[in-house]
Scaffold this motif. Structure first.
Motif, PDB file in Angstrom:
ATOM      1  N   ARG A 222       0.823  -1.216   0.000  1.00 17.60           N
ATOM      2  CA  ARG A 222       0.000   0.000   0.000  1.00 17.60           C
ATOM      3  C   ARG A 222       0.854   1.261   0.000  1.00 17.60           C
ATOM      4  O   ARG A 222       0.506   2.270  -0.615  1.00 17.60           O
ATOM      5  CB  ARG A 222      -0.917  -0.020   1.228  1.00 17.60           C
ATOM      6  N   TYR A 223       1.990   1.222   0.675  1.00 11.98           N
ATOM      7  CA  TYR A 223       2.824   2.413   0.802  1.00 11.98           C
ATOM      8  C   TYR A 223       4.055   2.384  -0.105  1.00 11.98           C
ATOM      9  O   TYR A 223       4.947   3.226   0.043  1.00 11.98           O
ATOM     10  CB  TYR A 223       3.289   2.567   2.263  1.00 11.98           C
ATOM     11  N   LYS A 224       4.120   1.434  -1.040  1.00  8.27           N
ATOM     12  CA  LYS A 224       5.355   1.284  -1.819  1.00  8.27           C
ATOM     13  C   LYS A 224       5.692   2.512  -2.659  1.00  8.27           C
ATOM     14  O   LYS A 224       6.868   2.767  -2.955  1.00  8.27           O
ATOM     15  CB  LYS A 224       5.275   0.039  -2.708  1.00  8.27           C
ATOM     16  N   ASN A 225       4.675   3.286  -3.054  1.00  7.99           N
ATOM     17  CA  ASN A 225       4.933   4.495  -3.837  1.00  7.99           C
ATOM     18  C   ASN A 225       5.033   5.748  -2.982  1.00  7.99           C
ATOM     19  O   ASN A 225       5.346   6.825  -3.484  1.00  7.99           O
ATOM     20  CB  ASN A 225       3.822   4.681  -4.886  1.00  7.99           C
ATOM     21  N   VAL A 226       4.765   5.601  -1.699  1.00  2.94           N
ATOM     22  CA  VAL A 226       4.816   6.736  -0.764  1.00  2.94           C
ATOM     23  C   VAL A 226       6.086   6.678   0.077  1.00  2.94           C
ATOM     24  O   VAL A 226       6.764   7.685   0.286  1.00  2.94           O
ATOM     25  CB  VAL A 226       3.574   6.744   0.145  1.00  2.94           C
ATOM     26  N   LYS A 227       6.417   5.483   0.552  1.00  4.32           N
ATOM     27  CA  LYS A 227       7.612   5.277   1.358  1.00  4.32           C
ATOM     28  C   LYS A 227       8.766   4.784   0.475  1.00  4.32           C
ATOM     29  O   LYS A 227       8.554   4.273  -0.624  1.00  4.32           O
ATOM     30  CB  LYS A 227       7.339   4.246   2.464  1.00  4.32           C
ATOM     31  N   ARG A 228       9.972   4.960   0.984  1.00  6.24           N
ATOM     32  CA  ARG A 228      11.165   4.486   0.281  1.00  6.24           C
ATOM     33  C   ARG A 228      11.385   3.011   0.649  1.00  6.24           C
ATOM     34  O   ARG A 228      11.871   2.688   1.728  1.00  6.24           O
ATOM     35  CB  ARG A 228      12.383   5.319   0.664  1.00  6.24           C
ATOM     36  N   VAL A 229      10.984   2.122  -0.274  1.00  5.82           N
ATOM     37  CA  VAL A 229      11.111   0.684  -0.058  1.00  5.82           C
ATOM     38  C   VAL A 229      12.233   0.154  -0.945  1.00  5.82           C
ATOM     39  O   VAL A 229      12.193   0.313  -2.166  1.00  5.82           O
ATOM     40  CB  VAL A 229       9.790  -0.058  -0.370  1.00  5.82           C
ATOM     41  N   TYR A 230      13.236  -0.465  -0.336  1.00  6.69           N
ATOM     42  CA  TYR A 230      14.388  -0.987  -1.067  1.00  6.69           C
ATOM     43  C   TYR A 230      14.480  -2.502  -0.919  1.00  6.69           C
ATOM     44  O   TYR A 230      13.992  -3.077   0.065  1.00  6.69           O
ATOM     45  CB  TYR A 230      15.681  -0.342  -0.566  1.00  6.69           C
ATOM     46  N   ALA A 231      15.107  -3.129  -1.892  1.00  6.40           N
ATOM     47  CA  ALA A 231      15.313  -4.578  -1.880  1.00  6.40           C
ATOM     48  C   ALA A 231      16.785  -4.877  -1.614  1.00  6.40           C
ATOM     49  O   ALA A 231      17.676  -4.259  -2.199  1.00  6.40           O
ATOM     50  CB  ALA A 231      14.885  -5.190  -3.212  1.00  6.40           C
ATOM     51  N   TYR A 232      17.016  -5.824  -0.721  1.00  2.83           N
ATOM     52  CA  TYR A 232      18.375  -6.298  -0.429  1.00  2.83           C
ATOM     53  C   TYR A 232      18.495  -7.722  -0.968  1.00  2.83           C
ATOM     54  O   TYR A 232      17.884  -8.642  -0.426  1.00  2.83           O
ATOM     55  CB  TYR A 232      18.638  -6.274   1.078  1.00  2.83           C
ATOM     56  N   PRO A 233      19.220  -7.946  -2.065  1.00  2.00           N
ATOM     57  CA  PRO A 233      19.289  -9.290  -2.663  1.00  2.00           C
ATOM     58  C   PRO A 233      20.163 -10.234  -1.848  1.00  2.00           C
ATOM     59  O   PRO A 233      21.275  -9.892  -1.461  1.00  2.00           O
ATOM     60  CB  PRO A 233      19.892  -9.025  -4.046  1.00  2.00           C
ATOM     61  N   MET A 234      19.639 -11.409  -1.576  1.00  2.00           N
ATOM     62  CA  MET A 234      20.396 -12.448  -0.888  1.00  2.00           C
ATOM     63  C   MET A 234      20.977 -13.390  -1.937  1.00  2.00           C
ATOM     64  O   MET A 234      20.239 -13.935  -2.757  1.00  2.00           O
ATOM     65  CB  MET A 234      19.481 -13.221   0.072  1.00  2.00           C
ATOM     66  N   ASP A 235      22.279 -13.586  -1.903  1.00  2.64           N
ATOM     67  CA  ASP A 235      22.926 -14.408  -2.930  1.00  2.64           C
ATOM     68  C   ASP A 235      23.337 -15.782  -2.416  1.00  2.64           C
ATOM     69  O   ASP A 235      24.027 -16.536  -3.104  1.00  2.64           O
ATOM     70  CB  ASP A 235      24.146 -13.688  -3.506  1.00  2.64           C
ATOM     71  N   SER A 236      22.924 -16.123  -1.195  1.00  2.00           N
ATOM     72  CA  SER A 236      23.256 -17.434  -0.628  1.00  2.00           C
ATOM     73  C   SER A 236      22.007 -18.311  -0.596  1.00  2.00           C
ATOM     74  O   SER A 236      20.938 -17.913  -1.065  1.00  2.00           O
ATOM     75  CB  SER A 236      23.843 -17.264   0.778  1.00  2.00           C
ATOM     76  N   TYR A 237      22.131 -19.480  -0.003  1.00  2.00           N
ATOM     77  CA  TYR A 237      21.026 -20.444   0.013  1.00  2.00           C
ATOM     78  C   TYR A 237      19.831 -19.885   0.780  1.00  2.00           C
ATOM     79  O   TYR A 237      19.963 -19.358   1.889  1.00  2.00           O
ATOM     80  CB  TYR A 237      21.478 -21.754   0.655  1.00  2.00           C
ATOM     81  N   TRP A 238      18.643 -20.011   0.188  1.00  2.00           N
ATOM     82  CA  TRP A 238      17.388 -19.669   0.862  1.00  2.00           C
ATOM     83  C   TRP A 238      16.285 -20.571   0.340  1.00  2.00           C
ATOM     84  O   TRP A 238      16.182 -20.828  -0.862  1.00  2.00           O
ATOM     85  CB  TRP A 238      17.002 -18.205   0.601  1.00  2.00           C
ATOM     86  N   SER A 239      15.467 -21.060   1.250  1.00  2.00           N
ATOM     87  CA  SER A 239      14.333 -21.893   0.853  1.00  2.00           C
ATOM     88  C   SER A 239      13.194 -21.663   1.827  1.00  2.00           C
ATOM     89  O   SER A 239      13.406 -21.443   3.021  1.00  2.00           O
ATOM     90  CB  SER A 239      14.730 -23.373   0.842  1.00  2.00           C
TER      91      SER A 239
END
Length: 373
Positions: A222-239
């Motif tokens: 809901r707030y993605k265009n109002v607040k500053r939302v950033y992505a931190y990419p994880m490059d290791s194992y995740w499941s």
């Protein structure tokens, strides 16, 4: 670390079928001797987060028993600690948690009584290692309101069962679609977020006033265009283990040497509650190939490409292949089990066969006569 932790471990997943009839998804056994929630709690401890709250709800008995002491993850301090919150009926509220945002709203005093400036929110059904301090550094450097940890699941999992994220060149989220019907993206949210504590309190209280209960849909998206939302990419194992196939595949990944070494031989460690059990016993005539066999097990038959959890008993002339045998299972003589997950505390009668089709994992749930009254 200048943050408190919140672990969301109250959800139920119908996609786990019979496996979630006994326990919460966050309490699912992993890799022979662990529970799913051990990974996020270990990450919190290794990131020097000393104050962690776990929100439990559905089928929480075994999960609460597992969390009966904070010493296993080294949260037992004079300051901080491990807090387990379950839904509580009050004069003002008689509801269970109606969503992830509502779970935080019903325990808002935990946030208000804390002093750390940031909050790390994570789900209890992810299998990974992550230093949350590095994510916080990224969050501060980007001057973000929210940071979402992401993973690329291309060729590994179905992205449509997650929140699919698109970012610009700077890493800022420009599109966030929760569980789309179809998508061409493969960058998904891992359910790990960082946000300022005071801002979280403000947004949660506003969502509560508007009767909005979901953290992702009613706050992040809901707030993605109002607040500053950033992505931190994880490059290791995740499941994520919230489906039968992903749970099976994640456990089978631990039969690979590189995955085992990553989690169990490389710093930092993964911690869990310890049971005082004798080492596994391999009797004459037994044969074990490429398998994980936990403490307390007794093996008399043939086991290949399988995981035996604690106190499993494998009878004479049994053949166990490509299967997961959960805790305290008795397998009678001359039994064949292949491509299956056998539920804990089952008694498998002698001279029986359970074989799952290729690509389809069979869940075996037998009436347990050993514990009948």
């Amino acid at each position: 670390m200048r943050a408190i932790g919140i672990v969301l471990a109250g959800g139920n997943s119908n996609r786990m079928k019979e496996l979630s009839n006994k326990r919460a998804v966050a309490a699912m056994p992993i890799a022979g001797g662990y529970r799913s929630i051990d990974f996020v709690l270990s990450n919190m401890s290794n990131s020097h987060i000393q104050k962690v709250a776990v929100f439990t709800q559905y089928n929480a008995k075994s999960l609460n028993e597992h969390l009966n002491s904070s010493k296993w993850w080294d949260f037992g301090r004079k300051q901080g600690g491990l807090y387990v919150f379950t839904p509580t009926t009050t004069p003002e509220n008689s509801y269970w948690y109606r969503g992830t945002a509502d779970a935080i709203a019903q325990n808002i005093d935990f946030l208000k009584n804390s002093h750390e400036p940031y909050v790390v929110i994570a789900s209890g059904d992810g299998i990974y290692k992550l230093d949350y301090a590095k994510v916080l550094e990224y969050h501060i450097a980007k001057k973000a309101d929210f940071t979402v940890v992401t993973a690329d699941v291309a060729g590994k999992d179905d992205p449509s069962r997650f929140g699919v994220i698109k970012t610009d060149e700077d890493g800022r989220v420009i599109d966030f679609e929760e569980k789309p019907i179809s998508t061409d993206g493969s960058q998904v949210s891992t359910g790990i977020y960082i946000v300022r504590r005071r801002q979280l309190i403000e947004l949660i209280e506003k969502a509560k006033e508007e009767e909005r209960y979901d953290f992702v849909k009613d706050i992040l998206i809901r707030y993605k265009n109002v607040k500053r939302v950033y992505a931190y990419p994880m490059d290791s194992y995740w499941s994520n283990i919230s489906t039968v196939s992903s749970y099976y595949n994640t456990n089978m990944d631990f039969l690979k040497k590189d995955v085992r070494d990553y989690f169990f031989r490389q710093y930092p460690d993964i911690y869990s509650k310890i049971d005082d059990l004798p080492p596994a016993k391999y009797n004459a005539g037994s044969c074990v190939k490429n398998s994980l066999v936990s403490s307390g097990c007794i093996v008399n038959g043939y086991v290949e490409n399988s995981i035996l959890f604690k106190k499993a008993y494998i009878g004479n002339n049994c053949v166990i292949k490509n299967s997961i045998i959960l805790n305290d299972v008795y397998v009678g003589d001359n039994t064949r089990i292949e491509n299956c997950i056998v539920e804990s505390r089952d008694t498998i009668r002698a001279n029986t066969n359970y074989v799952g089709n290729d690509g389809e994992i069979k869940i075996v749930v037998e009436k347990n006569e050993r514990y009948a009254l």
